[in-house]
Every structure is written in structure tokens, then in C-alpha cells.
Design an enzyme around this catalytic site. Structure first.
Site, short mmCIF file in Angstrom:
data_model
loop_
_atom_site.label_atom_id
_atom_site.label_comp_id
_atom_site.label_asym_id
_atom_site.label_seq_id
_atom_site.Cartn_x
_atom_site.Cartn_y
_atom_site.Cartn_z
N ASP A 345 0.84 -1.19 0.00
CA ASP A 345 0.00 0.00 0.00
C ASP A 345 0.88 1.25 0.00
O ASP A 345 2.10 1.15 -0.06
CB ASP A 345 -0.94 -0.02 1.21
CG ASP A 345 -0.16 0.09 2.51
OD1 ASP A 345 0.99 -0.39 2.56
OD2 ASP A 345 -0.68 0.67 3.49
N HIS A 684 2.69 -8.76 -3.90
CA HIS A 684 1.52 -7.90 -3.69
C HIS A 684 2.00 -6.47 -3.47
O HIS A 684 2.57 -6.15 -2.42
CB HIS A 684 0.72 -8.38 -2.48
CG HIS A 684 -0.46 -7.49 -2.16
ND1 HIS A 684 -1.67 -7.61 -2.81
CD2 HIS A 684 -0.59 -6.47 -1.30
CE1 HIS A 684 -2.50 -6.70 -2.33
NE2 HIS A 684 -1.87 -5.99 -1.42
N ASP A 732 2.41 -17.63 -4.85
CA ASP A 732 3.07 -16.53 -5.55
C ASP A 732 2.07 -15.81 -6.44
O ASP A 732 2.11 -15.92 -7.66
CB ASP A 732 4.24 -17.09 -6.36
CG ASP A 732 5.10 -15.99 -6.95
OD1 ASP A 732 4.82 -14.80 -6.70
OD2 ASP A 732 6.06 -16.33 -7.67
N GLU A 741 3.24 -10.14 0.13
CA GLU A 741 3.43 -8.70 0.12
C GLU A 741 4.92 -8.37 0.33
O GLU A 741 5.70 -9.21 0.80
CB GLU A 741 2.59 -8.04 1.24
CG GLU A 741 2.53 -6.52 1.13
CD GLU A 741 1.40 -5.89 1.93
OE1 GLU A 741 0.66 -6.62 2.61
OE2 GLU A 741 1.26 -4.65 1.86
#
Ligand SMILES: *[C@@H]1O[C@H](CO)[C@@H](O)[C@H](O)[C@H]1NC(C)=O
Ligand SMILES: *[C@@H]1O[C@H](CO)[C@@H](O)[C@H](O)[C@H]1NC(C)=O
Ligand SMILES: *[C@@H]1O[C@H](CO)[C@@H](O)[C@H](O)[C@H]1NC(C)=O
Ligand SMILES: *[C@@H]1O[C@H](CO)[C@@H](O)[C@H](O)[C@H]1NC(C)=O
Ligand SMILES: *[C@@H]1O[C@H](CO)[C@@H](O)[C@H](O)[C@H]1NC(C)=O
Ligand SMILES: *[C@@H]1O[C@H](CO)[C@@H](O)[C@H](O)[C@H]1NC(C)=O
Ligand SMILES: *[C@@H]1O[C@H](CO)[C@@H](O)[C@H](O)[C@H]1NC(C)=O
Ligand SMILES: *[C@@H]1O[C@H](CO)[C@@H](O)[C@H](O)[C@H]1NC(C)=O
Ligand SMILES: *[C@@H]1O[C@H](CO)[C@@H](O)[C@H](O)[C@H]1NC(C)=O
Ligand SMILES: *[C@@H]1O[C@H](CO)[C@@H](O)[C@H](O)[C@H]1NC(C)=O
Ligand SMILES: *[C@@H]1O[C@H](CO)[C@@H](O)[C@H](O)[C@H]1NC(C)=O
Ligand SMILES: *[C@@H]1O[C@H](CO)[C@@H](O)[C@H](O)[C@H]1NC(C)=O
Ligand SMILES: [Ca+2]
Ligand SMILES: [Ca+2]
Length: 760
Positions: A345, A684, A732, A741
Site C-alpha cells: 500500500d 503484492h 506466488d 506482500e
């Protein structure tokens, strides 16, 4: 998504009346009666239409864009956040124009919100999308406005499916598991052979030409509990000839190739730090430094559509009521530019930034007190804008975060803020975090993030974390930039005394999923310990020494002090204080006892590594979210014991521990981008969601995935990992935030450890 929500992310699956069956793997058709063979069953339209040539056709009067005319499902369905959906339909219009296709679930994110350009011939559209938010009450809607003249719009063959992962199988790689990067000539060389054979098996080491150059017999070990595999061990430590392209063979299996090299970790030392430059907020990323595919505009410098981070307000009351169950806010704004994006993020969290910056500072500071390593971390050692400014580059990188953290302080003399029904003076506290008020989709370029950025409530944990990290920065920068060092020290002192003004203000678990992670922490005694230790080491002042000696962590047993065997973390930071008290020169009276505590902790970790149920030399007994970092943080303790004592058994144990993240594990996975044959591809991250969009790059070399998570829960993990043995709980997939992540606090652990290994 946030890296660290293990306890709270289990989204409650809500059963809903009048909703199509919840999507499950293998049978995920969401749209009912998509071919209109049952007429308008399951559909609503305005105006109403009729069947023509197998399609449903609506006469749409000329109208502006919008939903004055529409076709939509009459039922609601669940769209799972981050999962992957494909929508197909065929459509035509007697007048060419664009219709809008949506899965609205107000007031949440747009989810699917795309245009389809209609022409007179029926065209088969196919759209793939991932909801950025959990959408429990989505519908599928075609907004038919925007036609310049009266038009007949026909739609048919509507199909919407969730991704089908039923064919997915875990891949284990060769039965011989190795460090796919390789081994140091003067280091241990261990491999694991998965075999049910209980007898010694012959193994051979082959060079790149395929010639046998060393051989021996395996040692039967037994069941590796974490992987549920029966294993034998190959020890070829006695071989020290450098070269590339070696392989091991045994029991009919051949390993991936690997190197034996004294410069083995030199590139990874740089690449593990490069990750931080590419996570930077508030500065354009220079493609000439890191490759043109990674060039991007500065993120969050308040150029539209960005709404931050130059003038960022506190949370709006409707958000803070959810986060704190009371209308907390503030009446100032802060410039909180700079810093690193936390993980996949683009939030910035003081407590996680603090430990990541601290590990970078420790990587450098270690070289000041041990013999080697300084030149490799010096000025010009990294491809960052501050190369050749007279300051070691790893310190420049850490300062980018510290500068942000210092801006997160509440202004002096700020008006009192509401905490638990009372207005408190929070001047010089640190806000816990700044992030979007809603999640953005993957991928999102930081400069294109349109969401409102908000400061969240100050916490004692963030305030003390700032005090500790800024005190470290002041100490290390004293000889490079005394002015900045003095500023950092002033911040550290003011934060420390501010924290003491009130009983702990805990960061609550309720402040999550409003576009960021909670980073909640109900014990700040360890943060007090770390801050007092760093302030003491930087200033030598009695006040901090008194505080740290009175702190219950100072005399706690080693499992409490070092968070063993799980590993220290952003929420459990006493180990960082203890490691620095042991390694940074000071006049503390019980220094030898502190060194002994590090040694005792290393001994406890060695026992974990040498336990007969551990076939992979890893410092883990459990595999939580981000387990690779737990292993690496434990390695930092063992490696520090090696630095402190010169005892080669700690050195050997620490080096073996690194093999795990580079492929010596149950699934032969190198979790580090750019290193190893079977390496992580689809982390991610909003920056690196290549799997969802070819125009976005994969993560750069040196970025490390979180790794196996025995409590993995995310859309792919929920489909494919149920029942997995802990060390194999990894997928994955770009949407597997609970196993795949990337995060600054994980890469900082990697950076410290490979920085250490590179000096061995
Ligand atoms: C049409 O509706 C009937 C009754 O509701 C149902 O049994 C049948 O499966 C439906 N067919 C399709 C193609 O949706
Ligand atoms: C059309 O869109 C508006 C604005 O989003 C919304 O308020 C209204 O409910 C929608 N109408 C229908 C019929 O969906
Ligand atoms: C959906 O897309 C339309 C057209 O591109 C745009 O005007 C609208 O703002 C979007 N809606 C949302 C919620 O993003
Ligand atoms: C979904 O809709 C139902 C009925 O319309 C409502 O009761 C429920 O609260 C909604 N759920 C959410 C999460 O909005
Ligand atoms: C959509 O169409 C593509 C291309 O024809 C096809 O591969 C895919 O399976 C279809 N998906 C759905 C959900 O029908
Ligand atoms: C070992 O035996 C188990 C149980 O029979 C079997 O599932 C597994 O595949 C075997 N492993 C190897 C490496 O042969
Ligand atoms: C471990 O493996 C055995 C056979 O190899 C299997 O029966 C058992 O279910 C496995 N246990 C777990 C937890 O995977
Ligand atoms: C913030 O609130 C305090 C106390 O209510 C007030 O004195 C101060 O002027 C306010 N500041 C701003 C910028 O509105
Ligand atoms: C608020 O009060 C509750 C109940 O006394 C306590 O559990 C919580 O930790 C307090 N929160 C803060 C931020 O002080
Ligand atoms: C260490 O102390 C903690 C807290 O007092 C206690 O729960 C734990 O059992 C102790 N561990 C050991 C190994 O003594
Ligand atoms: C230890 O104390 C002596 C005497 O006060 C002082 O000169 C020295 O700088 C101190 N060392 C450290 C590392 O603080
Ligand atoms: C690093 O220092 C250790 C002793 O502290 C020494 O044994 C080793 O050879 C040094 N390594 C390098 C690369 O200089
Ligand atoms: Ca520099
Ligand atoms: Ca804590």
C-alpha cells in the site's frame, strides 16, 4: 492491503438473502440467466426492452451520460476485495456511443467501472478487474446514457466469473533444497534432501562442466514438522573452491545451480537497500538510477489528483468515530511528505518506518565497531540521488524516512485533543500514521492516487518509536551533519518527554480497513525501553539510564526481551534497545550482562535451529504473517552474538539461517526478487502489480516477499492453501497479501542480515 493484520483480516463472510450463491473455486458463475433464455429473470431495465435475435434490446432515448436508462441485475452479490473477476458480454447499438459498465456497491470504491464502445455490430467485450474494497452488495449495471441520438442497445451472453484456481498445485522444486544464490567459500554449506529413505544416501557435488568435484553421504534427520517432509541433510562445508553453476545430486534428484563465492552477498547488499529508494514518497524515482521501467513521478506531493501529503488534515470525524469510537480530530494540518511507502500500500506508518530506519542505521553503525564492511556501505555505494554527497548512502536512505517521521509530530502548543472522553495536550506526540481514507486498487501509481490522505491519532507507541529512531539518527549523523543531528536529537527528547506526560495512549485494533492497517499495540513498555536505551547511548544522560534500568524489560528473561522464538517486530522492540546497548559503546555498568543476554538469546535460537524437527536450519517454530522477516530478525541476534564474541558457531548458524529465504526451504522458493532459479514473481504491491497489468513492472531485484504464513488468508490463499503444512503456506500471487506482500520492515531485516553476511 497492509502487511500485518493477521489477527483482524479474517473478513466475516456474511450470508445474505436474495444474493446469488457466494462464489467458490471451480463454480464461480455469478450472473444468472446471462443469455436471457429465461427472459428478464434476474434483470431490471429502464426503459424495459424485449428479446431480439437472442439479445435483450432496449430503446434508449438520447440522453446525457449517466443512468437515466440502465440494465442491471435485480439481485446483489459478493465481490471479494482483491480477487480477480472477468466479465464478458456481447453488445451493440444502432448509434455508436460509449456505455458505462459498473458493479456499484455504494458508498465504496468503483470496483468495475469501465466503458464499452458500442457499434452497430455485436461485439464480445471482456473485462478483468479486482475490487479494491470488499463489496458485499454489488450488482452488475450497464448505464446506457450518453447516446447522442435515440438508440437501440442490445446486450447478451453476459457472464461474470471469479477466477478459478481449482487447478493450482503447490510446486516443490527439486528434492534437494539449497540456497539458490549460493554459499560463502569459508561458510557452512548445507542442503536438505527430501526423501523417505532412512539410510545414508550418496551425494555428489558437480561443477558447471558436470564433473564430480566432491561427494559424501547424507545424514538422516527425520520429520521436518513445519513442512511435514521427511528429510536428510547434505553437509558439503568442506568444499571451498569458488565457482558458478555447481549442482548437487542425490537420490535421483539434481538441485538448482548455485555459486560458491566470497563476494556472494555484495549485489544483494545493494539490492536489498535499493528497495527503499523505490518505495520513496515525495520524490521522482530516477530511471537512470534504477532502470527506466521503474521511473515514476513523485508521489503525494499534492499535485492533483493527489490530495496529500503537503497539507494533510486529521481524520474526518465520520472515520475517526469508527477508528476510536469517539470523534477525535485536530484543527491543524501537517506537511508529511517524504518517507517510504510502507508495503504493497502507500500508507506511511511511524512504528513500522521506525524499525525499518533503525535496522538500516544499525547496519551502518555495526561497521563502526567491528572491523569490516564500512567501504561497502559508504558514500557512492548505492544508486540513489544522494550518492557522493559526503554521507554514507545507507544513512541518506534512512534519513529520508526519519525526516518524514519527524514531520509526524504534533506541533508544540497544539490545542488539546480528544482521547477517551478527555481533552489531552498531545504536543510533540507523533501521529501513528498517514494514509488514504479508502483503499486504492492494484496497481496504483502513487502520483495518481486520488484519495484523501488523513493523519490518524497520535499514539504513545509512535511517539516513543520516533524518540528511539531519531536518537539513533542523531548519534550516527553527528559526524556527517551536526546540524541535522541536533534537530533529530531535539525531536527525540521532546517526543520522549511528551510520551511521559500521559498514561499510555494505545493504538487501537479498531483503526483498520479505513484504507490502512491498524498497527495496534497494547504494550508500550518495550517502546519506552528502546527509546530510553537509544537516548542514553546518544547522550549519556543519567535520566535515560535510570529509566531504562527501571524498565521491566531490562531484567526480563531473554524470551521476553528478545521476543523469542517468534522474533522482534514493529510492536515488540525491546530487542533493538538491548542489541544496541550490547554493541554501541557506553558506560553502562552491567554491560557484560547485556552482552551475555544477547549470547543467551543466540543460544536459544541455536537450539531452535538444531532441533531435530527442523530440517531447514531456519530460526522459526511458527510461520506468522511475514515469517521471512521473523527468521531474519532472529538471524540479526545470532549474528550480533557472533560479532560480540567472535565465536564461529554463531557465525555459522547465522549464515545457515539465510539459506532459508534464498531457497533452502520446503518449496524451494527464493523469496528474493532477482536471486535464485525459482524466485518470487508476483509480489503484492501497487507499484509492482505486473500480474494484473503488463504496463507495470515486476518488483526489482532485492525485494523480498513476506513468505509462508500458517494463518494465510486472502483471496488466493483461501482458495488454494487450506490444510497446508506451515512452511508450505505460500502462493506466488499478486493478490496474496498475507504471503506475498513486500514491506519496508521485512526488507530492512534482509538488508541488515545480508550486510552482515557480506562482511564475513
Ligand atoms: C430458467 O428458470 C427456471 C425456473 O426458474 C430454472 O429452472 C432454469 O434453470 C432457468 N434457466 C436458465 C438458463 O437460467
Ligand atoms: C443513478 O445514479 C444516481 C447517482 O449515482 C443514484 O443516486 C441513483 O440511485 C441511480 N439510479 C438508479 C436507477 O440506479
Ligand atoms: C466511473 O467512470 C466514470 C466515467 O469514466 C467517471 O465519471 C466516474 O467518476 C467513475 N466513478 C467512480 C465511482 O469512480
Ligand atoms: C446488504 O444489503 C442488505 C439488504 O439490502 C442489508 O441488510 C445489508 O446491511 C447490506 N450489507 C452491507 C454490508 O452493506
Ligand atoms: C470471456 O471470454 C474469454 C475470451 O473469449 C474467455 O477466455 C473467458 O473464459 C470468458 N470468461 C467468462 C467469464 O465467460
Ligand atoms: C514419502 O512417503 C509419503 C507417504 O507415503 C508420500 O506421500 C511421499 O510422497 C513420500 N515422499 C517422497 C519424497 O518420496
Ligand atoms: C503429513 O503427511 C502425511 C503423509 O505423508 C499425511 O498423512 C498427513 O496428513 C500430513 N499432515 C499434514 C498436517 O499435512
Ligand atoms: C485550534 O483550536 C484552538 C482551541 O480551540 C484554538 O485556540 C486555535 O486557534 C485553533 N487553531 C486553528 C488553526 O483553528
Ligand atoms: C480508553 O479506555 C479504555 C477503558 O478504560 C482502555 O481500555 C483503553 O486502553 C483506553 N484507550 C486509550 C487510548 O487510552
Ligand atoms: C519469561 O517471562 C515470561 C513473562 O514473565 C513468562 O511468561 C515466560 O514463561 C518466561 N519464559 C521463560 C523461558 O522463562
Ligand atoms: C564514559 O565516561 C567517561 C567519563 O565520564 C567519558 O569521558 C566517556 O566519554 C564516556 N563514554 C561513553 C561511550 O559515553
Ligand atoms: C571481517 O572481520 C573478521 C574479523 O572481525 C575477519 O575474520 C574477516 O576476514 C573480515 N572479512 C573481510 C571481508 O574483511
Ligand atoms: Ca551519500
Ligand atoms: Ca510494544
Amino acid at each position: 492491503m497492509k502487511a500485518i493484520l493477521a489477527a483482524v483480516t479474517a473478513l466475516v463472510a456474511t450470508a445474505m438473502a436474495q444474493v446469488s450463491p457466494a462464489p467458490i473455486p471451480g463454480s464461480p458463475q455469478i450472473v444468472q440467466n446471462g443469455d436471457f433464455s429465461n427472459g428478464t429473470l434476474g434483470w431490471q431495465s429502464s426503459p424495459s426492452g424485449s428479446m431480439r435475435n437472442g439479445m435483450y434490446c432496449i430503446d434508449v432515448p438520447a440522453s446525457p451520460p449517466g443512468n437515466s436508462s440502465y440494465l442491471r441485475t435485480s439481485y446483489k452479490f459478493l465481490e471479494t476485495k482483491n480477487d480477480v473477476y472477468t466479465l464478458n458480454f456481447t453488445a451493440s447499438s444502432s448509434v455508436g456511443f460509449d456505455i458505462l459498465v459498473q458493479t456499484p456497491d455504494p458508498p465504496l470504491d468503483p470496483n468495475l467501472n469501465m466503458t464499452a464502445a458500442l457499434t452497430t455490430s455485436p461485439y464480445p467485450f471482456s473485462m478483468t478487474f479486482s475490487p479494491a474494497n470488499q463489496a458485499p452488495n454489488a450488482s452488475l449495471e450497464f448505464d446506457l446514457g450518453g447516446n447522442p441520438a435515440d438508440a437501440t442497445v442490445c446486450i447478451g451472453s453476459v457472464s461474470m466469473r471469479r477466477i478459478d484456481r481449482s487447478a493450482w498445485r503447490q510446486t516443490y522444486g527439486p528434492a534437494i533444497k539449497i540456497n539458490q544464490l549460493g554459499y560463502l567459500p569459508n561458510g557452512p554449506k548445507m542442503a536438505t534432501l527430501v526423501t523417505n529413505s532412512t539410510s545414508a544416501t550418496a551425494w555428489t557435488l558437480n561443477n558447471a562442466a558436470g564433473d564430480a568435484c566432491f561427494n559424501g553421504q547424507t545424514t538422516y534427520q527425520g520429520l521436518d514438522v513445519a513442512s511435514n517432509q521427511t528429510v536428510s541433510i547434505i553437509d558439503f562445508s568442506g568444499f571451498a573452491t569458488t565457482g558458478d553453476g555447481y549442482t548437487l545430486t542425490a537420490g535421483g534428484s539434481t538441485s538448482y545451480p548455485f555459486s560458491i563465492s566470497s563476494t556472494l552477498y555484495d549485489d544483494l547488499r545493494q539490492d536489498s537497500l535499493r528497495f527503499f529508494y523505490q518505495q520513496r514518497s515525495g520524490i521522482a524515482i530516477d530511471g537512470n538510477l534504477v532502470g527506466l521501467q521503474y521511473a515514476r513521478a513523485a508521489g503525494h506531493i499534492q499535485i492533483p489528483p493527489n490530495q496529500g501529503d503537503k497539507v494533510v488534515p486529521c481524520q474526518a470525524v465520520h472515520d475517526s468515530l469508527i477508528a476510536y469510537l469517539e470523534p477525535w480530530t485536530c484543527n491543524y494540518t501537517l506537511d508529511v511528505t517524504q518517507g517510504w511507502y510502507d508495503a504493497g500500500d502507500q500508507g506511511k506508518y511511524v512504528v513500522n518506518g521506525g524499525i525499518a530506519a533503525a535496522q538500516l542505521l544499525m547496519e551502518y553503525e555495526r561497521t563502526m565497531y567491528t572491523k569490516n564492511g564500512t567501504s561497502q556501505l559508504g558514500d557512492g555505494s548505492l544508486r540513489i540521488p544522494e550518492r557522493n554527497n559526503g554521507i554514507p548512502d545507507v544513512l541518506d536512505e534512512a534519513r529520508w524516512e526519519l525526516d518524514f517521521m519527524m514531520k509526524m509530530q504534533v506541533p508544540a502548543n497544539a490545542a488539546p485533543q480528544l482521547v477517551n472522553g478527555t481533552y489531552l495536550d498531545l504536543s510533540s506526540f507523533a501521529h501513528l500514521k498517514v494514509h488514504d481514507n479508502q483503499w486504492t486498487p492494484l496497481p496504483t501509481d502513487p502520483s495518481q492516487d486520488p484519495k484523501r490522505r488523513e493523519l490518524h491519532r497520535p499514539s504513545t507507541s509512535a511517539t516513543l518509536n520516533l524518540a528511539a529512531a531519531a536518537a539513533m539518527g542523531a548519534r550516527v549523523f553527528a559526524k556527517f551533519d551536526p546540524t541535522w543531528a541536533a534537530q533529530a536529537l531535539a525531536v527525540a527528547k521532546s517526543a520522549y518527554s511528551a510520551a511521559q506526560r500521559h498514561p499510555p495512549i494505545y493504538a487501537p485494533g479498531t483503526d483498520w480497513d479505513l484504507g490502512g492497517g491498524a498497527y495496534s499495540d497494547n504494550d508500550v513498555t518495550d517502546e519506552y525501553y528502546w527509546a530510553a536505551a537509544e537516548l542514553y547511548l546518544t547522550t549519556g544522560a543519567q535520566q535515560y539510564l535510570t529509566d531504562l534500568k527501571a524498565n521491566r524489560y531490562h531484567t526480563a528473561n531473554i524470551s521476553t526481551l528478545f521476543s523469542l522464538p517468534g522474533g522482534f517486530s514493529w510492536a515488540s522492540v525491546a530487542a533493538l534497545g538491548q542489541l544496541d546497548l550490547a554493541t554501541v559503546p557506553s558506560n553502562i555498568s552491567n554491560h557484560s550482562a547485556i552482552v551475555q543476554s544477547v549470547v543467551d538469546a543466540a543460544d536459544m535460537l541455536m537450539a531452535v535451529q538444531q532441533n531435530s524437527s527442523n530440517g531447514y536450519g531456519v530460526f522459526l517454530t511458527e510461520y506468522p504473517w511475514g515469517s521471512n522477516s521473523n527468521n531474519l530478525n532472529n538471524i540479526q541476534i545470532v549474528a550480533t552474538a557472533a560479532d560480540l564474541t567472535g565465536n564461529t558457531s554463531y557465525r555459522s548458524a547465522a549464515l545457515q539461517g539465510i539459506d532459508y529465504v534464498l531457497g533452502r526451504n520446503a518449496i524451494s522458493q527464493s523469496y528474493v526478487r532477482g536471486y535464485g532459479t525459482k524466485q518470487t514473481q508476483n509480489v503484492h504491491s501497487r507499484l509492482y502489480a505486473h500480474e494484473l497489468d503488463d504496463r507495470v513492472p515486476q518488483a526489482p531485484p532485492g525485494a523480498m516477499a513476506g513468505g509462508a504464513n500458517q494463518a494465510a488468508s486472502d483471496p488466493p490463499a483461501d482458495d488454494v492453501l487450506p490444510g497446508c503444512a506451515p512452511q508450505t503456506c505460500y502462493v506466488d500471487d499478486v493478490n496474496s497479501y498475507s504471503t506475498n506482500e513486500v514491506a519496508i520492515n521485512w526488507n530492512s531485516a534482509l538488508a541488515w542480515v545480508v550486510g552482515w553476511a557480506g562482511s564475513q
